[in-house]
Design a protein around this motif. Structure first.
Motif, PDB file in Angstrom:
ATOM      1  N   ARG A 124     -95.210 -10.417  44.088  1.00 22.68           N
ATOM      2  CA  ARG A 124     -95.140  -9.018  44.537  1.00 22.68           C
ATOM      3  C   ARG A 124     -93.864  -8.326  44.075  1.00 22.68           C
ATOM      4  O   ARG A 124     -93.902  -7.213  43.586  1.00 22.68           O
ATOM      5  CB  ARG A 124     -95.214  -8.951  46.059  1.00 22.68           C
ATOM      6  CG  ARG A 124     -96.528  -9.436  46.622  1.00 22.68           C
ATOM      7  CD  ARG A 124     -97.477  -8.346  46.869  1.00 22.68           C
ATOM      8  NE  ARG A 124     -96.920  -7.462  47.880  1.00 22.68           N
ATOM      9  CZ  ARG A 124     -97.163  -6.162  47.943  1.00 22.68           C
ATOM     10  NH1 ARG A 124     -97.948  -5.605  47.085  1.00 22.68           N
ATOM     11  NH2 ARG A 124     -96.630  -5.421  48.878  1.00 22.68           N
ATOM     12  N   GLY A 161    -106.257 -16.421  46.850  1.00 18.44           N
ATOM     13  CA  GLY A 161    -105.423 -16.030  45.722  1.00 18.44           C
ATOM     14  C   GLY A 161    -103.977 -15.866  46.137  1.00 18.44           C
ATOM     15  O   GLY A 161    -103.675 -15.693  47.322  1.00 18.44           O
ATOM     16  N   MET A 162    -103.099 -15.944  45.149  1.00 20.28           N
ATOM     17  CA  MET A 162    -101.669 -15.752  45.399  1.00 20.28           C
ATOM     18  C   MET A 162    -101.074 -14.986  44.224  1.00 20.28           C
ATOM     19  O   MET A 162    -101.367 -15.293  43.068  1.00 20.28           O
ATOM     20  CB  MET A 162    -100.951 -17.086  45.571  1.00 20.28           C
ATOM     21  CG  MET A 162     -99.491 -16.909  45.869  1.00 20.28           C
ATOM     22  SD  MET A 162     -98.639 -18.351  46.531  1.00 20.28           S
ATOM     23  CE  MET A 162     -99.558 -19.718  45.968  1.00 20.28           C
ATOM     24  N   TRP A 163    -100.241 -13.993  44.559  1.00 21.84           N
ATOM     25  CA  TRP A 163     -99.695 -13.114  43.549  1.00 21.84           C
ATOM     26  C   TRP A 163     -98.220 -12.830  43.788  1.00 21.84           C
ATOM     27  O   TRP A 163     -97.767 -12.701  44.924  1.00 21.84           O
ATOM     28  CB  TRP A 163    -100.459 -11.786  43.569  1.00 21.84           C
ATOM     29  CG  TRP A 163    -101.920 -11.989  43.371  1.00 21.84           C
ATOM     30  CD1 TRP A 163    -102.585 -12.067  42.186  1.00 21.84           C
ATOM     31  CD2 TRP A 163    -102.906 -12.178  44.389  1.00 21.84           C
ATOM     32  NE1 TRP A 163    -103.924 -12.282  42.406  1.00 21.84           N
ATOM     33  CE2 TRP A 163    -104.151 -12.364  43.766  1.00 21.84           C
ATOM     34  CE3 TRP A 163    -102.866 -12.223  45.790  1.00 21.84           C
ATOM     35  CZ2 TRP A 163    -105.335 -12.569  44.460  1.00 21.84           C
ATOM     36  CZ3 TRP A 163    -104.034 -12.439  46.492  1.00 21.84           C
ATOM     37  CH2 TRP A 163    -105.247 -12.607  45.821  1.00 21.84           C
ATOM     38  N   ALA A 169    -100.191 -14.088  49.553  1.00 24.29           N
ATOM     39  CA  ALA A 169    -101.308 -15.029  49.482  1.00 24.29           C
ATOM     40  C   ALA A 169    -102.396 -14.597  50.462  1.00 24.29           C
ATOM     41  O   ALA A 169    -102.118 -14.151  51.560  1.00 24.29           O
ATOM     42  CB  ALA A 169    -100.834 -16.436  49.829  1.00 24.29           C
ATOM     43  N   PHE A 182     -94.027 -13.297  47.433  1.00 19.33           N
ATOM     44  CA  PHE A 182     -95.393 -13.575  46.994  1.00 19.33           C
ATOM     45  C   PHE A 182     -96.349 -13.187  48.107  1.00 19.33           C
ATOM     46  O   PHE A 182     -95.996 -13.206  49.285  1.00 19.33           O
ATOM     47  CB  PHE A 182     -95.565 -15.068  46.678  1.00 19.33           C
ATOM     48  CG  PHE A 182     -94.789 -15.504  45.479  1.00 19.33           C
ATOM     49  CD1 PHE A 182     -95.352 -15.471  44.221  1.00 19.33           C
ATOM     50  CD2 PHE A 182     -93.472 -15.926  45.616  1.00 19.33           C
ATOM     51  CE1 PHE A 182     -94.629 -15.853  43.107  1.00 19.33           C
ATOM     52  CE2 PHE A 182     -92.732 -16.320  44.507  1.00 19.33           C
ATOM     53  CZ  PHE A 182     -93.311 -16.271  43.256  1.00 19.33           C
ATOM     54  N   SER A 205     -91.896 -18.036  39.585  1.00 22.32           N
ATOM     55  CA  SER A 205     -92.945 -17.037  39.380  1.00 22.32           C
ATOM     56  C   SER A 205     -94.086 -17.613  38.545  1.00 22.32           C
ATOM     57  O   SER A 205     -95.262 -17.444  38.883  1.00 22.32           O
ATOM     58  CB  SER A 205     -92.348 -15.798  38.706  1.00 22.32           C
ATOM     59  OG  SER A 205     -93.333 -14.820  38.515  1.00 22.32           O
ATOM     60  N   ASP A 206     -93.737 -18.296  37.460  1.00 22.28           N
ATOM     61  CA  ASP A 206     -94.767 -18.912  36.619  1.00 22.28           C
ATOM     62  C   ASP A 206     -95.579 -19.950  37.390  1.00 22.28           C
ATOM     63  O   ASP A 206     -96.780 -20.100  37.174  1.00 22.28           O
ATOM     64  CB  ASP A 206     -94.133 -19.586  35.399  1.00 22.28           C
ATOM     65  CG  ASP A 206     -93.632 -18.602  34.363  1.00 22.28           C
ATOM     66  OD1 ASP A 206     -93.987 -17.402  34.432  1.00 22.28           O
ATOM     67  OD2 ASP A 206     -92.848 -19.037  33.481  1.00 22.28           O
ATOM     68  N   HIS A 220     -97.484 -17.641  40.789  1.00 19.41           N
ATOM     69  CA  HIS A 220     -98.363 -16.489  40.552  1.00 19.41           C
ATOM     70  C   HIS A 220     -99.738 -16.976  40.095  1.00 19.41           C
ATOM     71  O   HIS A 220     -99.864 -17.690  39.105  1.00 19.41           O
ATOM     72  CB  HIS A 220     -97.756 -15.557  39.509  1.00 19.41           C
ATOM     73  CG  HIS A 220     -98.613 -14.384  39.196  1.00 19.41           C
ATOM     74  ND1 HIS A 220     -98.804 -13.352  40.072  1.00 19.41           N
ATOM     75  CD2 HIS A 220     -99.358 -14.092  38.100  1.00 19.41           C
ATOM     76  CE1 HIS A 220     -99.617 -12.455  39.531  1.00 19.41           C
ATOM     77  NE2 HIS A 220     -99.973 -12.895  38.335  1.00 19.41           N
ATOM     78  N   GLU A 221    -100.759 -16.597  40.854  1.00 25.38           N
ATOM     79  CA  GLU A 221    -102.143 -16.980  40.604  1.00 25.38           C
ATOM     80  C   GLU A 221    -102.356 -18.489  40.600  1.00 25.38           C
ATOM     81  O   GLU A 221    -103.264 -18.998  39.946  1.00 25.38           O
ATOM     82  CB  GLU A 221    -102.664 -16.337  39.314  1.00 25.38           C
ATOM     83  CG  GLU A 221    -102.695 -14.817  39.406  1.00 25.38           C
ATOM     84  CD  GLU A 221    -103.314 -14.127  38.203  1.00 25.38           C
ATOM     85  OE1 GLU A 221    -103.518 -14.776  37.156  1.00 25.38           O
ATOM     86  OE2 GLU A 221    -103.595 -12.930  38.320  1.00 25.38           O
ATOM     87  N   ALA A 222    -101.520 -19.212  41.351  1.00 15.30           N
ATOM     88  CA  ALA A 222    -101.680 -20.669  41.467  1.00 15.30           C
ATOM     89  C   ALA A 222    -102.982 -20.996  42.188  1.00 15.30           C
ATOM     90  O   ALA A 222    -103.439 -20.252  43.053  1.00 15.30           O
ATOM     91  CB  ALA A 222    -100.496 -21.266  42.225  1.00 15.30           C
ATOM     92  N   ASP A 223    -103.555 -22.105  41.830  1.00 15.21           N
ATOM     93  CA  ASP A 223    -104.786 -22.591  42.458  1.00 15.21           C
ATOM     94  C   ASP A 223    -104.411 -23.785  43.330  1.00 15.21           C
ATOM     95  O   ASP A 223    -104.487 -24.929  42.893  1.00 15.21           O
ATOM     96  CB  ASP A 223    -105.797 -22.980  41.383  1.00 15.21           C
ATOM     97  CG  ASP A 223    -107.127 -23.402  41.963  1.00 15.21           C
ATOM     98  OD1 ASP A 223    -107.408 -23.068  43.138  1.00 15.21           O
ATOM     99  OD2 ASP A 223    -107.883 -24.082  41.254  1.00 15.21           O
TER     100      ASP A 223
END
Length: 135
Positions: free
Chosen positions: A110, A106-108, A130, A128, A89-90, A93-96
């Motif tokens: 869920r 974006g990626m989140w 995306a 996740f 998750s770390d 989540h919001e990885a670039d």
């Protein structure tokens, strides 16, 4: 809509998971997009099912991808699996991430579901979402 970015997205997710030192300390190099033949490691991570839906805007193709990353372990209790799930998750989540085609908008994270399976196996499925564009 185009499903053409599914492969580049999976490749980038796989590479990002492999680059996580925290995850490596928990599962070594046992991160798969296809399970190996023979016996499986005691704890491993697998990239699983995916659903894609159209998100094109008339000028660029795009899609929403919901995909599952699973942690599976034979270790007693859920602690090992939860630690690995937390690292995933770390990491995601919001990885670039850089894709080989298109771009990740974006990626989140869920949701997650922890279950016990037969044979004392613990499993955590993390979902996740995306958003990608093919420009």
């Amino acid at each position: 809509m185009s499903y053409a970015l599914s492969g580049p997205l999976q490749t980038a997710v796989f590479a990002e998971l492999q680059s996580s030192l925290v995850l490596e300390n928990l599962v070594a190099d046992n991160i798969f997009d296809a399970l190996p033949t023979g016996s499986l490691p005691q704890t491993y991570v697998a990239i699983g099912p995916e659903t894609a839906t159209d998100a094109g805007d008339g000028t660029n193709g795009g899609a929403w991808h919901e995909f599952v990353v699973s942690v599976v372990t034979e270790t007693a209790g859920f602690l090992t699996a939860k630690q690995a799930a937390g690292a995933i998750s770390d990491t995601l989540h919001e990885a670039d991430l850089t894709l080989s085609r298109g771009r990740l908008v974006g990626m989140w994270f869920r949701k997650a579901k922890a279950t016990r399976e037969t044979g004392g196996i613990r499993r955590i499925d993390l979902t996740f979402r995306a958003r990608v564009e093919d420009n």
